[in-house]
Motif scaffolding. Sequence first.
Motif, PDB file in Angstrom:
ATOM      1  N   UNK A  27      10.103  -6.757   8.449  1.00 41.75           N
ATOM      2  CA  UNK A  27      11.193  -6.619   8.946  1.00 41.75           C
ATOM      3  C   UNK A  27      10.173  -4.870   9.294  1.00 41.75           C
ATOM      4  N   UNK A  28       9.853  -4.293   9.972  1.00 41.18           N
ATOM      5  CA  UNK A  28      10.478  -2.784   9.887  1.00 41.18           C
ATOM      6  C   UNK A  28      10.499  -2.347   8.751  1.00 41.18           C
ATOM      7  N   UNK A  29       9.367  -0.993   8.143  1.00 45.94           N
ATOM      8  CA  UNK A  29       9.576  -0.927   7.046  1.00 45.94           C
ATOM      9  C   UNK A  29       9.809  -1.590   5.793  1.00 45.94           C
ATOM     10  N   UNK A  30       8.963  -2.304   5.690  1.00 44.65           N
ATOM     11  CA  UNK A  30       9.754  -3.615   4.826  1.00 44.65           C
ATOM     12  C   UNK A  30      10.510  -3.320   3.824  1.00 44.65           C
ATOM     13  N   UNK A  31      12.299  -2.913   4.578  1.00 49.48           N
ATOM     14  CA  UNK A  31      12.698  -2.675   3.660  1.00 49.48           C
ATOM     15  C   UNK A  31      13.191  -3.749   3.137  1.00 49.48           C
ATOM     16  N   UNK A  32      13.553  -5.267   3.538  1.00 45.67           N
ATOM     17  CA  UNK A  32      14.021  -6.062   3.209  1.00 45.67           C
ATOM     18  C   UNK A  32      13.102  -6.401   1.466  1.00 45.67           C
ATOM     19  N   UNK A  33      12.104  -6.529   2.220  1.00 45.77           N
ATOM     20  CA  UNK A  33      11.177  -6.086   0.941  1.00 45.77           C
ATOM     21  C   UNK A  33      11.574  -5.706   0.301  1.00 45.77           C
ATOM     22  N   UNK A  34      10.848  -4.796   0.130  1.00 49.16           N
ATOM     23  CA  UNK A  34      11.118  -3.455  -0.925  1.00 49.16           C
ATOM     24  C   UNK A  34      12.741  -3.632  -2.315  1.00 49.16           C
ATOM     25  N   UNK A  35      13.509  -3.937  -1.453  1.00 49.89           N
ATOM     26  CA  UNK A  35      14.834  -4.483  -1.994  1.00 49.89           C
ATOM     27  C   UNK A  35      14.590  -6.244  -2.916  1.00 49.89           C
ATOM     28  N   UNK A  36      14.581  -6.563  -2.773  1.00 48.93           N
ATOM     29  CA  UNK A  36      13.816  -7.733  -2.983  1.00 48.93           C
ATOM     30  C   UNK A  36      12.986  -7.726  -4.710  1.00 48.93           C
ATOM     31  N   UNK A  37      12.829  -6.238  -4.215  1.00 50.60           N
ATOM     32  CA  UNK A  37      11.634  -6.044  -5.456  1.00 50.60           C
ATOM     33  C   UNK A  37      12.648  -5.403  -6.490  1.00 50.60           C
ATOM     34  N   UNK A  38      13.448  -4.504  -6.180  1.00 52.01           N
ATOM     35  CA  UNK A  38      14.627  -3.578  -6.924  1.00 52.01           C
ATOM     36  C   UNK A  38      15.117  -5.065  -7.754  1.00 52.01           C
ATOM     37  N   UNK A  39      15.723  -5.761  -6.891  1.00 57.72           N
ATOM     38  CA  UNK A  39      16.532  -6.713  -7.589  1.00 57.72           C
ATOM     39  C   UNK A  39      15.469  -7.665  -8.747  1.00 57.72           C
ATOM     40  N   UNK A  40      14.361  -8.129  -8.356  1.00 59.46           N
ATOM     41  CA  UNK A  40      13.648  -8.978  -9.541  1.00 59.46           C
ATOM     42  C   UNK A  40      13.365  -8.267 -10.924  1.00 59.46           C
ATOM     43  N   UNK A  41      12.993  -7.011 -10.484  1.00 54.20           N
ATOM     44  CA  UNK A  41      12.380  -6.106 -11.196  1.00 54.20           C
ATOM     45  C   UNK A  41      14.154  -6.039 -11.796  1.00 54.20           C
ATOM     46  N   UNK A  42      14.543  -5.441 -11.546  1.00 53.63           N
ATOM     47  CA  UNK A  42      16.050  -4.952 -12.434  1.00 53.63           C
ATOM     48  C   UNK A  42      17.032  -5.630 -13.693  1.00 53.63           C
ATOM     49  N   UNK A  43      16.779  -7.066 -12.744  1.00 59.29           N
ATOM     50  CA  UNK A  43      17.721  -8.923 -13.398  1.00 59.29           C
ATOM     51  C   UNK A  43      16.318  -9.279 -14.169  1.00 59.29           C
ATOM     52  N   UNK A  44      15.204  -8.470 -14.498  1.00 58.37           N
ATOM     53  CA  UNK A  44      13.966  -9.050 -14.790  1.00 58.37           C
ATOM     54  C   UNK A  44      14.313 -10.849 -14.847  1.00 58.37           C
ATOM     55  N   UNK A  45      13.411 -11.357 -13.780  1.00 55.81           N
ATOM     56  CA  UNK A  45      14.201 -12.517 -13.524  1.00 55.81           C
ATOM     57  C   UNK A  45      12.848 -13.416 -13.321  1.00 55.81           C
ATOM     58  N   UNK A  46      12.400 -14.343 -13.616  1.00 54.45           N
ATOM     59  CA  UNK A  46      11.926 -15.518 -13.969  1.00 54.45           C
ATOM     60  C   UNK A  46      11.033 -16.071 -13.440  1.00 54.45           C
ATOM     61  N   UNK A  47       9.798 -15.976 -12.433  1.00 46.27           N
ATOM     62  CA  UNK A  47       8.694 -16.678 -11.831  1.00 46.27           C
ATOM     63  C   UNK A  47       9.579 -18.414 -12.241  1.00 46.27           C
ATOM     64  N   UNK A  48       9.779 -18.924 -11.045  1.00 52.18           N
ATOM     65  CA  UNK A  48       9.301 -20.386 -11.364  1.00 52.18           C
ATOM     66  C   UNK A  48       8.695 -21.343 -10.448  1.00 52.18           C
ATOM     67  N   UNK A  49       8.058 -20.777  -9.394  1.00 55.60           N
ATOM     68  CA  UNK A  49       7.272 -21.380  -8.322  1.00 55.60           C
ATOM     69  C   UNK A  49       6.987 -20.345  -7.734  1.00 55.60           C
ATOM     70  N   UNK A  77       0.961 -13.576  -5.325  1.00 52.78           N
ATOM     71  CA  UNK A  77       0.465 -14.427  -4.506  1.00 52.78           C
ATOM     72  C   UNK A  77       2.004 -13.842  -2.991  1.00 52.78           C
ATOM     73  N   UNK A  78       1.567 -14.379  -1.889  1.00 47.65           N
ATOM     74  CA  UNK A  78       2.427 -13.906  -0.543  1.00 47.65           C
ATOM     75  C   UNK A  78       3.940 -14.095  -0.504  1.00 47.65           C
ATOM     76  N   UNK A  79       4.441 -15.689  -1.347  1.00 50.23           N
ATOM     77  CA  UNK A  79       5.391 -15.710  -1.120  1.00 50.23           C
ATOM     78  C   UNK A  79       5.712 -16.248  -2.881  1.00 50.23           C
ATOM     79  N   UNK A  80       6.293 -16.061  -3.497  1.00 49.76           N
ATOM     80  CA  UNK A  80       6.809 -16.648  -4.487  1.00 49.76           C
ATOM     81  C   UNK A  80       8.398 -16.422  -5.328  1.00 49.76           C
ATOM     82  N   UNK A  81       9.181 -17.313  -6.195  1.00 54.89           N
ATOM     83  CA  UNK A  81      10.429 -17.226  -6.124  1.00 54.89           C
ATOM     84  C   UNK A  81      10.558 -17.356  -7.662  1.00 54.89           C
TER      85      UNK A  81
END
Length: 268
Positions: A27-49, A77-81
């Motif tokens: 969405x506008x400003x990619x705000x949701x994607x930037x917020x998700x970046x902060x969550x993944x980085x801070x919680x050190x989440x493991x990529x599972x798929x 890639x473009x969509x990761x879990x």
Amino acid sequence: MFVPCDHGGPSATCDFKGFTLLMPAVSVGNVGQLAIDLVISTLDMAKVGYFYTDCLVPMVGNNPYATAEENSVELSINAEVYSLPSKKLVVLQIRSPFIKNKYRPFCQMLLAWVKSSKCARVVLLSSSHAYQRDDEQLLGTPLRYLLTPDLETAVGGLMQELKWKEMEKVAAYPGINDTEKVLHIPGGGITKRLFTESCSNGIQMAVLLKFCSEGDNIPDAFALVNYLNEWLQLIKSEGENSTDTSSQWKIPSSWRLLFGNGLPPALF
């Protein structure tokens, strides 16, 4: 279609029963994607798929959450879990725009996966054009929320305790008929479609969004992720009476090039 990885590490799991799915709208400003970046980085989440889909523009890049030279060469890639079983949290990060006329099939595929994986609820982080607000939306906080009827019964009272503002409906025909109200999220990408289809399918979904404009949207991302944290308590605030956790979110290494390289000294 969700494809699991075989190198997610000891904390990785593909059993998402009872988990909260957190994802952005493009969405506008990619705000949701930037917020998700902060969550993944801070919680050190493991990529599972990852999601294998023809609904998104293809892309590939280096590891956006690299912490050392060794893991910087991993591809994304473009969509990761990503998953964090200790908090029953699974995150879908979307890194490229949708291909024209592919909103509907993506929403159908995503909601089918939510049902099959037995996720408890979906939280969508989004944004909307600030310049298209009506008079009522100009008042108070620029943050809003939406709940599907199935989730409203579970957490509606909590939202009232947090004193959050629900996204207002606007006149369908301004100046002609102001009595008929509709949900309008300009610049919100798949937000409205995914929300309405979740309502129809009995899926528990919450939409958290911020009114903003294109530009440097890092402050908007921090505001949105702090808003999310008020509810889900992903990280603890430093002060007892404080809800601002901005200083505790870990900025991913990929943000260093968010606006490209700096100006070359040869120009001066």
